[in-house]
Design an enzyme around this catalytic site. Structure first.
Site, PDB file in Angstrom:
ATOM      1  N   HIS A   1      55.209 -48.640 -46.742  1.00 37.28           N
ATOM      2  CA  HIS A   1      54.873 -50.064 -46.812  1.00 37.28           C
ATOM      3  C   HIS A   1      55.928 -50.865 -46.067  1.00 37.28           C
ATOM      4  O   HIS A   1      57.058 -50.415 -45.929  1.00 37.28           O
ATOM      5  CB  HIS A   1      54.931 -50.572 -48.263  1.00 37.28           C
ATOM      6  CG  HIS A   1      54.062 -49.854 -49.224  1.00 37.28           C
ATOM      7  ND1 HIS A   1      52.858 -50.362 -49.649  1.00 37.28           N
ATOM      8  CD2 HIS A   1      54.214 -48.680 -49.887  1.00 37.28           C
ATOM      9  CE1 HIS A   1      52.315 -49.531 -50.524  1.00 37.28           C
ATOM     10  NE2 HIS A   1      53.113 -48.496 -50.688  1.00 37.28           N
ATOM     11  N   TYR A   2      55.582 -52.084 -45.678  1.00 41.02           N
ATOM     12  CA  TYR A   2      56.646 -53.058 -45.419  1.00 41.02           C
ATOM     13  C   TYR A   2      56.616 -54.086 -46.531  1.00 41.02           C
ATOM     14  O   TYR A   2      55.603 -54.278 -47.205  1.00 41.02           O
ATOM     15  CB  TYR A   2      56.582 -53.665 -44.025  1.00 41.02           C
ATOM     16  CG  TYR A   2      55.435 -54.577 -43.636  1.00 41.02           C
ATOM     17  CD1 TYR A   2      54.962 -55.587 -44.478  1.00 41.02           C
ATOM     18  CD2 TYR A   2      54.872 -54.475 -42.362  1.00 41.02           C
ATOM     19  CE1 TYR A   2      53.938 -56.436 -44.074  1.00 41.02           C
ATOM     20  CE2 TYR A   2      53.852 -55.321 -41.958  1.00 41.02           C
ATOM     21  CZ  TYR A   2      53.388 -56.302 -42.826  1.00 41.02           C
ATOM     22  OH  TYR A   2      52.388 -57.129 -42.424  1.00 41.02           O
ATOM     23  N   THR A   3      57.788 -54.738 -46.709  1.00 40.28           N
ATOM     24  CA  THR A   3      57.892 -55.667 -47.834  1.00 40.28           C
ATOM     25  C   THR A   3      57.132 -56.970 -47.575  1.00 40.28           C
ATOM     26  O   THR A   3      56.624 -57.584 -48.513  1.00 40.28           O
ATOM     27  CB  THR A   3      59.366 -55.998 -48.119  1.00 40.28           C
ATOM     28  OG1 THR A   3      59.990 -56.383 -46.887  1.00 40.28           O
ATOM     29  CG2 THR A   3      60.088 -54.802 -48.707  1.00 40.28           C
TER      30      THR A   3
ATOM     31  N   GLU B   1      59.055 -48.833 -49.821  1.00 39.58           N
ATOM     32  CA  GLU B   1      58.986 -50.193 -49.273  1.00 39.58           C
ATOM     33  C   GLU B   1      60.081 -50.340 -48.217  1.00 39.58           C
ATOM     34  O   GLU B   1      61.258 -50.108 -48.501  1.00 39.58           O
ATOM     35  CB  GLU B   1      59.193 -51.239 -50.367  1.00 39.58           C
ATOM     36  CG  GLU B   1      57.983 -51.459 -51.271  1.00 39.58           C
ATOM     37  CD  GLU B   1      56.875 -52.305 -50.618  1.00 39.58           C
ATOM     38  OE1 GLU B   1      57.068 -52.781 -49.477  1.00 39.58           O
ATOM     39  OE2 GLU B   1      55.814 -52.466 -51.256  1.00 39.58           O
TER      40      GLU B   1
ATOM     41  N   ASP C   1      49.961 -53.170 -43.730  1.00 38.09           N
ATOM     42  CA  ASP C   1      51.334 -52.654 -43.623  1.00 38.09           C
ATOM     43  C   ASP C   1      51.348 -51.118 -43.619  1.00 38.09           C
ATOM     44  O   ASP C   1      50.429 -50.504 -44.160  1.00 38.09           O
ATOM     45  CB  ASP C   1      52.215 -53.219 -44.765  1.00 38.09           C
ATOM     46  CG  ASP C   1      51.795 -52.755 -46.153  1.00 38.09           C
ATOM     47  OD1 ASP C   1      50.612 -52.924 -46.505  1.00 38.09           O
ATOM     48  OD2 ASP C   1      52.643 -52.213 -46.876  1.00 38.09           O
TER      49      ASP C   1
ATOM     50  N   HIS D   1      50.124 -47.831 -46.085  1.00 34.51           N
ATOM     51  CA  HIS D   1      49.305 -48.564 -47.056  1.00 34.51           C
ATOM     52  C   HIS D   1      47.963 -48.937 -46.420  1.00 34.51           C
ATOM     53  O   HIS D   1      46.925 -48.894 -47.055  1.00 34.51           O
ATOM     54  CB  HIS D   1      50.073 -49.822 -47.493  1.00 34.51           C
ATOM     55  CG  HIS D   1      49.602 -50.395 -48.788  1.00 34.51           C
ATOM     56  ND1 HIS D   1      50.074 -51.592 -49.269  1.00 34.51           N
ATOM     57  CD2 HIS D   1      48.708 -49.951 -49.696  1.00 34.51           C
ATOM     58  CE1 HIS D   1      49.479 -51.846 -50.433  1.00 34.51           C
ATOM     59  NE2 HIS D   1      48.650 -50.874 -50.714  1.00 34.51           N
TER      60      HIS D   1
END
Ligand SMILES: [Zn+2]
Length: 237
Positions: free
Chosen positions: A22-24, A87, A144, A134
């Site tokens: 994921h990215y935040t 993340e 993401d 994700h």
């Protein structure tokens, strides 16, 4: 690795088989850490990796963290129960009410992603085709970690799969009958294709966002087809 404990988890009932990136999508790592540890947010991940490569451990791997949400891959509908979630701090794409310039992931951060992923993959014997974004498992809702996340570099260093084949006729457009066939291939690889036949563009874009990052126009072309053929060949050979 720094502990930074999140209360947002419950008991795992399944066996770990996926690694989800994921990215935040927030303006800072600190802000993301606070959200992932806030009981009221009801979200979490097992790890967070800062832009400088520092790794935070939020949830023990044997617990079920809450990162994937409504999601599906192959016949699995509870990805949280079957996965480790990482993340990765990045402000992400802008959306309504949130201004951001989506930027590349720094090399130090990618090196930390690589190192941590290798440990997780070895520990749980995770298959290369089960290392996903994700946006792969929840493509209707999520984009993401996005097209700037360097899946190719990770694959070159032993994490996941990425095809870097060069295809001459990359821009040959593919007709409608082949779209059905392509969707069948995506489903075979693991994507949830339900309800896609009439508007496949979003799903094709999601596929390209991970596996053909140089062009994510959502059009089905011969290169995109060649890539899914390559992936299926790796998975089922
Ligand atoms: Zn996500």
């Amino acid at each position: 690795m720094r502990p930074y404990k999140s209360p947002n988890y419950n008991q795992r009932t399944g066996q770990i088989k996926y690694l989800i990136m994921h990215y935040t999508g927030m303006s800072s790592g600190q802000e993301a850490l606070e959200r992932l540890c806030d009981e009221k947010s009801a979200v979490s991940a097992h790890y967070l990796i800062e832009e400088d490569g520092e790794v935070f451990s939020l949830v023990d791997e044997h617990r079920r963290a809450w990162h994937a949400g409504l999601s599906k891959w192959e016949n699995d509908q509870d990805i949280n129960d079957l996965s480790i979630g990482i993340e990765i701090v990045n402000s992400g794409h802008p959306f309504e009410g949130y201004e951001s310039i989506y930027k590349e992931f720094p090399q130090k951060q990618m090196e930390a992603v690589l190192e941590l992923s290798k440990i997780i993959i070895n520990r749980h014997n995770i298959k290369p085709w089960h290392i996903l974004g994700h946006s792969d498992v929840a493509w209707r809702r999520k984009i993401d970690p996005g097209e700037l996340f360097n899946w190719q570099w990770l694959s070159d260093h032993g994490v996941g799969i990425y095809s870097d084949m060069e295809i001459d006729q990359a821009d040959v457009e593919i007709g409608a009958p082949e779209i059905g066939e392509f969707l069948q291939k995506l489903e075979k690889y693991g994507y949830d294709i339900e309800g896609c036949y009439n508007k496949p563009r979003e799903l094709i874009t999601a596929f390209q966002r991970h596996f053909r990052q140089t062009n994510i126009d959502g059009e089905l072309d011969s290169q995109t087809v060649a890539i899914i053929d390559y992936l299926l060949n790796v998975k089922f050979s």
